[in-house]
Design a protein around this motif. Structure first.
Motif, short mmCIF file in Angstrom:
data_model
loop_
_atom_site.label_atom_id
_atom_site.label_comp_id
_atom_site.label_asym_id
_atom_site.label_seq_id
_atom_site.Cartn_x
_atom_site.Cartn_y
_atom_site.Cartn_z
N GLY A 74 -14.04 -12.65 2.34
CA GLY A 74 -12.87 -13.14 1.59
C GLY A 74 -12.28 -14.43 2.13
O GLY A 74 -12.96 -15.41 2.35
N ARG A 75 -10.97 -14.34 2.38
CA ARG A 75 -10.24 -15.50 2.88
C ARG A 75 -10.23 -15.54 4.42
O ARG A 75 -9.54 -16.35 5.01
N GLY A 76 -11.00 -14.69 5.05
CA GLY A 76 -10.99 -14.66 6.51
C GLY A 76 -12.17 -15.36 7.15
O GLY A 76 -12.11 -15.73 8.33
N ILE A 107 -14.32 -12.62 -9.75
CA ILE A 107 -14.80 -11.45 -9.00
C ILE A 107 -13.88 -10.24 -9.24
O ILE A 107 -14.36 -9.12 -9.47
N TYR A 108 -12.59 -10.43 -9.18
CA TYR A 108 -11.65 -9.31 -9.22
C TYR A 108 -11.12 -8.97 -10.60
O TYR A 108 -10.64 -7.88 -10.85
N GLN A 109 -11.18 -9.93 -11.53
CA GLN A 109 -10.56 -9.66 -12.83
C GLN A 109 -11.53 -9.73 -14.00
O GLN A 109 -11.26 -9.18 -15.07
N LEU A 120 2.45 -1.70 6.51
CA LEU A 120 2.09 -3.03 7.03
C LEU A 120 2.48 -4.11 6.03
O LEU A 120 3.02 -5.15 6.39
N LYS A 121 2.25 -3.86 4.78
CA LYS A 121 2.56 -4.85 3.72
C LYS A 121 4.02 -5.27 3.80
O LYS A 121 4.34 -6.46 3.66
N LYS A 122 4.89 -4.29 4.07
CA LYS A 122 6.34 -4.57 4.14
C LYS A 122 6.67 -5.56 5.27
O LYS A 122 7.66 -6.28 5.22
N TYR A 138 0.91 -16.75 8.00
CA TYR A 138 0.23 -16.18 6.83
C TYR A 138 -0.27 -17.38 6.02
O TYR A 138 -0.05 -18.52 6.40
N GLN A 139 -0.91 -17.13 4.89
CA GLN A 139 -1.49 -18.16 4.03
C GLN A 139 -2.74 -18.75 4.69
O GLN A 139 -2.66 -19.53 5.65
N SER A 140 -3.88 -18.43 4.14
CA SER A 140 -5.17 -18.77 4.77
C SER A 140 -5.30 -20.27 5.01
O SER A 140 -5.82 -20.69 6.05
N ASN A 141 -4.83 -21.09 4.09
CA ASN A 141 -4.99 -22.54 4.28
C ASN A 141 -4.05 -23.08 5.34
O ASN A 141 -4.39 -24.05 6.04
N THR A 161 -7.94 -1.27 6.86
CA THR A 161 -8.66 -0.72 5.70
C THR A 161 -7.74 -0.72 4.49
O THR A 161 -6.51 -0.75 4.61
N ILE A 162 -8.36 -0.69 3.32
CA ILE A 162 -7.57 -0.64 2.07
C ILE A 162 -6.69 0.60 2.08
O ILE A 162 -5.52 0.56 1.68
N GLU A 163 -7.25 1.71 2.57
CA GLU A 163 -6.48 2.98 2.60
C GLU A 163 -5.22 2.80 3.44
O GLU A 163 -4.13 3.18 3.03
N GLU A 164 -5.38 2.20 4.63
CA GLU A 164 -4.24 1.95 5.51
C GLU A 164 -3.23 1.04 4.80
O GLU A 164 -2.03 1.29 4.78
N TRP A 165 -3.76 0.00 4.17
CA TRP A 165 -2.88 -0.98 3.50
C TRP A 165 -2.08 -0.34 2.37
O TRP A 165 -0.90 -0.63 2.19
N MET A 166 -2.74 0.57 1.66
CA MET A 166 -2.07 1.17 0.50
C MET A 166 -0.89 2.06 0.91
O MET A 166 -0.02 2.38 0.09
N THR A 172 -5.37 -10.56 11.62
CA THR A 172 -5.24 -9.29 10.89
C THR A 172 -5.74 -9.50 9.47
O THR A 172 -5.21 -10.38 8.75
N TYR A 173 -6.76 -8.77 9.08
CA TYR A 173 -7.32 -8.94 7.74
C TYR A 173 -8.10 -7.69 7.34
O TYR A 173 -8.26 -6.74 8.13
N PHE A 174 -8.54 -7.68 6.11
CA PHE A 174 -9.32 -6.57 5.58
C PHE A 174 -10.78 -6.69 6.03
O PHE A 174 -11.20 -7.79 6.42
N PRO A 175 -11.53 -5.62 5.93
CA PRO A 175 -12.94 -5.67 6.34
C PRO A 175 -13.82 -6.32 5.27
O PRO A 175 -14.72 -5.70 4.70
N PHE A 204 4.77 -12.58 3.07
CA PHE A 204 4.54 -12.69 1.63
C PHE A 204 3.82 -11.45 1.09
O PHE A 204 3.23 -11.44 0.03
N GLY A 205 3.84 -10.40 1.91
CA GLY A 205 3.24 -9.15 1.45
C GLY A 205 1.73 -9.16 1.37
O GLY A 205 1.13 -8.34 0.65
N GLN A 206 1.11 -10.12 2.08
CA GLN A 206 -0.34 -10.23 1.97
C GLN A 206 -0.97 -10.59 3.31
O GLN A 206 -0.29 -11.04 4.25
N LEU A 207 -2.27 -10.46 3.38
CA LEU A 207 -3.10 -10.88 4.52
C LEU A 207 -4.05 -11.97 4.05
O LEU A 207 -4.27 -12.11 2.84
N PRO A 208 -4.63 -12.83 4.92
CA PRO A 208 -4.68 -12.73 6.37
C PRO A 208 -3.39 -13.15 7.05
O PRO A 208 -2.57 -13.86 6.50
N LYS A 209 -3.29 -12.64 8.30
CA LYS A 209 -2.19 -12.97 9.21
C LYS A 209 -2.83 -13.40 10.52
O LYS A 209 -3.75 -12.75 11.00
#
Ligand SMILES: N[C@@H](CCC(=O)N[C@@H](CSC(=S)NCCc1ccccc1)C(=O)NCC(=O)O)C(=O)O
Length: 208
Positions: free
Chosen positions: A13-15, A108-110, A44-46, A64-67, A35-40, A7-10, A50-55
């Motif tokens: 990234g970490r997938g 990239i993000y900040q 699913l986050k709940k 969870y935790q990509s590594n 999708t980000i829209e679904e995630w927002m 389970t991950y975003f499109p 750890f409130g994050q993906l990938p799973k």
């Protein structure tokens, strides 16, 4: 339904590194794309530890935790060295790759607009360590004489760096040869050229 569900975003990234491992090792999996829209919406986050993906769901194991996912796949598919010593060295390599990935993702993000040039300027100072390591590896892999999960992770990271700055490996012959070596593995090449990879943006904000 394949026993493994990712389970991950499109995005890559970490997938992508875990997908490379599964595809190269002939492991079937099902992608659950969120999708980000679904995630927002937050539901699913709940449910995420750890409130994050990938799973990754492998039978009754949910990770969870990509590594941690990379290490789980490595243990199952002989990608963790020949003994405890090699496994420890592979962990060390992967931890350093994670350090580099965090630096990249922060830019990239900040700090993309203000920090991209500085990141590219400083990148050789980070890549030189892996250049020196690989220059001493007779097998061409980071540790021992066969591929490990850290190799897939470093390969994925280096390909993404080349997307950011196509010349970033020009002064690093060992890294260039390494990317060619891993990238010429038939299934790695096939996956990297497939829609599953090429149709995904590298990152969630469209920057690359
Ligand atoms: N240490 C964790 C980090 C997991 C992580 O950062 N996941 C991100 C996605 S992976 C990534 S590269 N994040 C960068 C930003 C991003 C957010 C959302 C979608 C795509 C990218 C996430 O779930 N963000 C959503 C949230 O926190 O609510 C790991 O290695 O798996």
């Amino acid at each position: 339904m394949a026993p493994i569900e990712l389970t991950y975003f499109p995005v890559r990234g970490r997938g992508n590194a875990m997908k490379l491992i599964m595809y190269d090792q002939g492991v079937e999996w099902t992608d659950k794309v969120v999708t980000i829209e679904e995630w927002m919406k937050g539901d699913l986050k709940k449910t995420c530890l750890f409130g994050q993906l990938p799973k990754l769901k492998d039978g009754d194991l949910v990770l969870y935790q990509s590594n941690a996912i990379l290490r789980h796949l490595a243990r199952k598919h002989g990608l963790y060295g020949k003994d405890g010593k090699e496994a420890a060295l592979i962990d060390m390599m992967n931890d350093s790759i994670e350090d580099l990935r965090v630096k990249y993702l922060r830019m990239i993000y900040q700090e993309y607009e203000t920090g991209k040039e500085k990141y590219i300027k400083e990148l050789p100072g980070h890549l030189c360590y892996f250049e020196a390591i690989l220059a001493k590896c007779p097998s061409g892999f980071l540790v021992g004489d066969k591929i490990s999960f850290a190799d897939y992770n470093l390969y994925d990271f280096l390909v993404v760096q080349k997307i950011l700055c196509c010349k970033c490996l020009d002064n690093f012959p060992s890294l260039k040869g390494y990317v060619d070596k891993i990238g010429s593995r038939p299934k790695v090449k096939a996956f990297m050229e497939s829609d599953s990879c090429t149709k995904l943006p590298v990152n969630g904000n469209g920057k690359q």
